[in-house]
Design a protein around this motif. Sequence first.
Motif, PDB file in Angstrom:
ATOM      1  N   PRO A   1     126.101  19.959  31.790  1.00 31.74           N
ATOM      2  CA  PRO A   1     127.436  19.448  31.464  1.00 31.74           C
ATOM      3  C   PRO A   1     127.434  18.478  30.286  1.00 31.74           C
ATOM      4  N   ASP A   2     126.298  17.824  30.061  1.00 26.56           N
ATOM      5  CA  ASP A   2     126.196  16.875  28.953  1.00 26.56           C
ATOM      6  C   ASP A   2     125.682  17.531  27.669  1.00 26.56           C
ATOM      7  N   GLY A   3     125.532  18.866  27.700  1.00 31.83           N
ATOM      8  CA  GLY A   3     125.064  19.591  26.525  1.00 31.83           C
ATOM      9  C   GLY A   3     123.557  19.684  26.412  1.00 31.83           C
ATOM     10  N   GLN A   4     122.839  19.024  27.316  1.00 29.85           N
ATOM     11  CA  GLN A   4     121.378  19.060  27.292  1.00 29.85           C
ATOM     12  C   GLN A   4     120.873  20.369  27.901  1.00 29.85           C
ATOM     13  N   PRO A   5     119.748  20.888  27.393  1.00 31.81           N
ATOM     14  CA  PRO A   5     119.195  22.116  27.974  1.00 31.81           C
ATOM     15  C   PRO A   5     118.682  21.875  29.394  1.00 31.81           C
ATOM     16  N   ILE A   6     118.954  22.818  30.265  1.00 26.83           N
ATOM     17  CA  ILE A   6     118.482  22.776  31.649  1.00 26.83           C
ATOM     18  C   ILE A   6     117.957  24.152  32.020  1.00 26.83           C
ATOM     19  N   THR A   7     117.322  24.223  33.151  1.00 28.88           N
ATOM     20  CA  THR A   7     116.935  25.516  33.722  1.00 28.88           C
ATOM     21  C   THR A   7     117.881  25.799  34.877  1.00 28.88           C
ATOM     22  N   GLN A   8     118.574  26.920  34.812  1.00 28.59           N
ATOM     23  CA  GLN A   8     119.496  27.341  35.872  1.00 28.59           C
ATOM     24  C   GLN A   8     118.721  28.197  36.863  1.00 28.59           C
ATOM     25  N   VAL A   9     118.773  27.822  38.140  1.00 32.48           N
ATOM     26  CA  VAL A   9     118.106  28.571  39.200  1.00 32.48           C
ATOM     27  C   VAL A   9     119.165  29.015  40.198  1.00 32.48           C
ATOM     28  N   ASP A  10     119.166  30.290  40.541  1.00 30.72           N
ATOM     29  CA  ASP A  10     120.109  30.817  41.525  1.00 30.72           C
ATOM     30  C   ASP A  10     119.435  30.868  42.895  1.00 30.72           C
ATOM     31  N   ALA A  11     120.187  30.474  43.913  1.00 31.36           N
ATOM     32  CA  ALA A  11     119.663  30.476  45.281  1.00 31.36           C
ATOM     33  C   ALA A  11     120.736  30.981  46.225  1.00 31.36           C
ATOM     34  N   GLN A  12     120.291  31.518  47.345  1.00 32.87           N
ATOM     35  CA  GLN A  12     121.177  32.059  48.373  1.00 32.87           C
ATOM     36  C   GLN A  12     120.986  31.257  49.657  1.00 32.87           C
ATOM     37  N   VAL A  13     122.086  30.792  50.250  1.00 31.20           N
ATOM     38  CA  VAL A  13     121.983  30.115  51.543  1.00 31.20           C
ATOM     39  C   VAL A  13     121.522  31.142  52.574  1.00 31.20           C
ATOM     40  N   ILE A  14     120.461  30.784  53.285  1.00 35.11           N
ATOM     41  CA  ILE A  14     119.932  31.695  54.302  1.00 35.11           C
ATOM     42  C   ILE A  14     120.274  31.234  55.719  1.00 35.11           C
ATOM     43  N   SER A  15     120.658  29.955  55.824  1.00 36.09           N
ATOM     44  CA  SER A  15     121.052  29.448  57.131  1.00 36.09           C
ATOM     45  C   SER A  15     121.858  28.171  56.958  1.00 36.09           C
ATOM     46  N   ARG A  16     122.946  28.064  57.691  1.00 37.18           N
ATOM     47  CA  ARG A  16     123.752  26.838  57.723  1.00 37.18           C
ATOM     48  C   ARG A  16     123.663  26.298  59.149  1.00 37.18           C
ATOM     49  N   VAL A  17     123.255  25.032  59.258  1.00 36.50           N
ATOM     50  CA  VAL A  17     123.120  24.394  60.563  1.00 36.50           C
ATOM     51  C   VAL A  17     124.077  23.217  60.611  1.00 36.50           C
ATOM     52  N   LYS A  18     124.928  23.190  61.631  1.00 35.40           N
ATOM     53  CA  LYS A  18     125.891  22.103  61.824  1.00 35.40           C
ATOM     54  C   LYS A  18     125.426  21.242  62.991  1.00 35.40           C
ATOM     55  N   LEU A  19     125.378  19.924  62.749  1.00 36.17           N
ATOM     56  CA  LEU A  19     124.833  18.998  63.726  1.00 36.17           C
ATOM     57  C   LEU A  19     125.794  17.856  64.010  1.00 36.17           C
ATOM     58  N   PRO A  20     125.828  17.391  65.268  1.00 38.79           N
ATOM     59  CA  PRO A  20     126.592  16.180  65.532  1.00 38.79           C
ATOM     60  C   PRO A  20     125.841  14.990  64.928  1.00 38.79           C
TER      61      PRO A  20
END
Length: 101
Positions: free
Chosen positions: A51-70
């Motif tokens: 967002p600041d114009g600096q070079p970054i490495t973009q990595v794509d990931a897939q959520v494999i599990s969502r855990v909801k906790l109290p």
Amino acid sequence: MNQRPTNVSITMPPEQVTGVHADFVSAWHTQDVFVLDFAAVVGPGRPAEGPDGQPITQVDAQVISRVKLPPSQVFEIMKALEQQLSAWEAETGHRATPPSQ
């Protein structure tokens, strides 16, 4: 007030015994629940612009599990992770270090 100790018997469906690999976890919360999204990288990183114009490495990931906790369980999980990390460090002689950025 005395509380009787609780013993929880945990079973696991056979198809889940091998587990799944996660490269990282994203943690967030609402007023009533903490959410842990475990994700796995799905491809190689590629050059991109931040967002600041600096070079970054973009990595794509897939959520494999969502855990909801109290919220009350989060403290217990943190204690259990600390105990297991300390045991791992003692067994392996390695010190867990965060990935470099």
